[in-house]
Design a protein around this motif. Structure first.
Motif, short mmCIF file in Angstrom:
data_model
loop_
_atom_site.label_atom_id
_atom_site.label_comp_id
_atom_site.label_asym_id
_atom_site.label_seq_id
_atom_site.Cartn_x
_atom_site.Cartn_y
_atom_site.Cartn_z
N GLU A 10 -9.92 54.15 75.41
CA GLU A 10 -9.29 55.25 74.70
C GLU A 10 -7.93 55.61 75.30
OE1 GLU A 10 -12.45 55.10 75.52
OE2 GLU A 10 -13.34 55.05 73.51
N GLN A 11 -7.78 55.43 76.62
CA GLN A 11 -6.51 55.77 77.25
C GLN A 11 -5.37 54.90 76.70
OE1 GLN A 11 -8.58 55.87 81.31
NE2 GLN A 11 -6.64 56.90 81.73
N TYR A 12 -5.66 53.64 76.48
CA TYR A 12 -4.64 52.74 75.96
C TYR A 12 -4.32 53.01 74.49
CZ TYR A 12 -5.09 49.92 80.20
OH TYR A 12 -5.09 49.50 81.50
N LEU A 13 -5.26 53.61 73.78
CA LEU A 13 -5.07 53.89 72.36
C LEU A 13 -4.54 55.29 72.12
CD1 LEU A 13 -8.34 52.24 70.99
CD2 LEU A 13 -6.07 51.23 71.15
N GLN A 14 -4.33 56.06 73.19
CA GLN A 14 -3.93 57.46 73.07
C GLN A 14 -2.51 57.66 72.53
OE1 GLN A 14 -6.15 59.87 73.64
NE2 GLN A 14 -4.72 61.46 72.99
N PRO A 15 -1.52 56.83 72.92
CA PRO A 15 -0.16 57.06 72.42
C PRO A 15 -0.10 57.04 70.90
CG PRO A 15 -0.11 55.51 74.23
CD PRO A 15 -1.56 55.71 73.88
N PHE A 16 0.73 57.91 70.35
CA PHE A 16 0.83 57.99 68.89
C PHE A 16 1.89 57.04 68.37
CE2 PHE A 16 3.35 61.51 70.74
CZ PHE A 16 4.60 61.23 70.24
N SER A 17 1.89 56.84 67.06
CA SER A 17 2.88 56.01 66.39
C SER A 17 3.80 56.89 65.56
CB SER A 17 2.20 54.98 65.47
OG SER A 17 1.38 54.10 66.22
N ILE A 18 4.98 56.39 65.27
CA ILE A 18 5.96 57.07 64.43
C ILE A 18 6.38 56.08 63.34
CG2 ILE A 18 8.24 58.14 64.30
CD1 ILE A 18 7.90 58.91 67.26
N SER A 19 6.24 56.46 62.09
CA SER A 19 6.55 55.53 61.01
C SER A 19 7.92 55.76 60.39
CB SER A 19 5.48 55.62 59.91
OG SER A 19 5.46 56.90 59.31
N ALA A 20 8.48 56.96 60.53
CA ALA A 20 9.80 57.27 59.95
C ALA A 20 10.32 58.57 60.56
CB ALA A 20 9.72 57.40 58.43
N PHE A 21 11.64 58.77 60.52
CA PHE A 21 12.20 60.03 61.01
C PHE A 21 13.55 60.30 60.34
CE2 PHE A 21 14.74 57.28 63.58
CZ PHE A 21 15.80 58.01 64.09
N ALA A 22 13.99 61.54 60.43
CA ALA A 22 15.29 61.95 59.88
C ALA A 22 15.78 63.16 60.66
CB ALA A 22 15.18 62.28 58.39
N ILE A 23 17.10 63.38 60.63
CA ILE A 23 17.75 64.47 61.34
C ILE A 23 18.43 65.39 60.33
CG2 ILE A 23 19.46 65.07 63.12
CD1 ILE A 23 17.19 63.49 64.24
N SER A 24 18.33 66.69 60.54
CA SER A 24 19.01 67.62 59.65
C SER A 24 20.52 67.48 59.81
CB SER A 24 18.59 69.07 59.95
OG SER A 24 18.98 69.44 61.27
N GLU A 25 21.25 67.88 58.79
CA GLU A 25 22.71 67.70 58.78
C GLU A 25 23.38 68.40 59.94
OE1 GLU A 25 26.46 68.43 55.70
OE2 GLU A 25 24.40 68.68 55.02
N ASP A 26 22.88 69.56 60.32
CA ASP A 26 23.48 70.30 61.44
C ASP A 26 22.86 69.94 62.78
OD1 ASP A 26 20.98 71.46 61.26
OD2 ASP A 26 21.71 73.50 60.89
#
Length: 422
Positions: A10-26
């Protein structure tokens, strides 16, 4: 006598994944899709550092693309995104506001898939590619959010078609038509007519990414006449195609433009690792940004020329970094294997082996420490005509490594498709 607790799966599987991201204009907040609570949802992170990430959605589906838009008249901010349903790959278009409220189903045609291409500067129109009414070749559309009217911009014919970008005034657009992953054509519209941006091409070629600099000038990646993808320029006014920049034995994969500094930001791939450069269009200076990760899933450039990347390394789980102009990289999210140091995780060695026809094929070799080795080797052939494995953190390789196995991951990339068939 104190006993050290044995590391668990479980320790090795604990990190999460990120599939997409975006930043606000400001640049005040970040939106990302993550499975940090077990299911993929949208999360918001205020970039002043004063609060923990806030969960915005509870639809429990993976997101492929995110775009943030602020209406200059109403000052309202909308988050547009695409998600499928339980992995069926039919991504539909939705929106929420910056607090997760006002959920809107925008384009949800049954059995159709939508690829978000961008949002107009006033936040009132969406641009996208879709399988709607044309599942084999796809078509390009715009959608007026206020009126609810969808407009067909281009109907794909004879080859799979995808939107690459809109011109600054959104009157013209560029797209590619793909017969297969090594046979593509790139087009841009000019006064309503499609123009091939590699004129009079005598051989097959690939394209990777495109960025409009003005209404008349585009830069894009292509390998026309070469083994590796280079930076090319096309002038719609003169009809001239020009090779601009080649980086030795690196494929240019993604290009983004910062008009404030007059620079292109260029992501390249060299074997299992990525690199990121800034390239000044006037003085032609090429600057390596020295990535904090081995690979990049995606990167964004803001009007201030700040750089945001989502990436990982062989011993670092995926996370998001920020680099402001002339400053060092700053991690914005914490993501790690619980109670295990980076030095305890495995970094593979890049090796090569010959195919039957003499072509050298790259492989990643994960070697167990002598004190842990059990004498077994796990061989994992993987790859294909359009992908290779990269230096990103792989749970199963670290688990095998910790339990004493030597792990060999054989990769097969596009230039080597004729060498081996797994």
């Amino acid at each position: 006598m104190l006993k050290t607790k044995k590391l668990t799966l479980e320790q090795y599987l604990q990190p999460f994944s990120i599939s997409a991201f975006a930043i606000s204009e400001d640049e005040s907040f970040l939106i990302y899709s993550s499975n940090s609570n077990g299911n993929y949802n949208l999360w918001k992170l205020e970039l002043n550092g004063s609060a923990a990430p806030q969960q915005l959605t509870f639809h429990n589906q993976k997101t492929e693309a995110i775009s943030i838009s602020s209406n200059p008249m109403t000052k309202e901010t909308s988050i547009f995104f695409t998600s499928d349903k339980d992995g069926n790959e039919n991504s539909h278009l939705y929106s929420v506001n910056q607090n997760g409220g006002n959920w809107q189903d925008i384009r949800t045609e049954p059995q159709s898939r939508y690829f978000l291409g961008g949002v107009s500067q006033d936040g009132l129109r969406l641009f996208y590619t879709s399988t709607k009414d044309n599942p084999l070749y796809l078509s390009i559309f715009s959608y007026d959010i206020k009126s609810g009217l969808e407009k067909l911009l281009h109907e794909g014919q004879e080859a799979e078609t995808h939107l690459l970008g809109m011109s600054p005034n959104e009157a013209e657009f560029a797209y590619f038509a793909r017969t297969n992953h090594s046979n593509m054509k790139i087009y841009g519209t000019s006064n309503g007519c499609a123009v091939e941006l590699v004129p009079d091409a005598k051989q097959e070629y690939r394209v990777s990414s495109l960025s409009y600099i003005s209404e008349d000038i585009v830069y894009f990646g292509t390998n026309y006449g070469h083994e590796f993808t280079y930076l090319a320029k096309y002038d719609f006014h003169t009809g001239e195609f020009e090779k601009v920049l080649e980086i030795l034995r690196e494929d240019i994969e993604s290009i983004k433009y910062c008009s404030t500094s007059g620079e292109l930001y260029i992501k390249t791939k060299k074997g299992p690792v990525d690199r990121l450069y800034s390239y000044h269009l006037k003085n032609h200076a090429l600057n390596d940004l020295n990535l904090p990760t081995d690979t990049i899933q995606d990167f964004l450039i803001t009007d201030s020329c700040s750089v945001y990347i989502c990436g990982s390394s062989a011993r670092k789980p995926v996370t998001i970094f920020q680099k402001q102009k002339d400053k060092e990289w700053l991690p914005l999210l914490e993501n790690q294997v619980e109670t295990i140091s980076e030095e305890e995780l495995v970094k593979p060695e890049l090796i090569t082996y010959p195919s039957f026809d003499g072509v050298e094929i790259e492989a990643m070799y994960y070697s167990a420490k002598k004190e842990n080795s059990n004498g077994h080797v796990i061989v994992y052939p993987h790859g294909g005509h359009n992908t290779t494995n990269r230096f990103f953190m792989m749970d199963f390789s670290n688990i095998s490594f910790k339990r004493g196995s030597v792990f060999s991951l054989l990769t097969l990339g596009e230039p080597l498709i004729m060498a081996l068939h797994f």
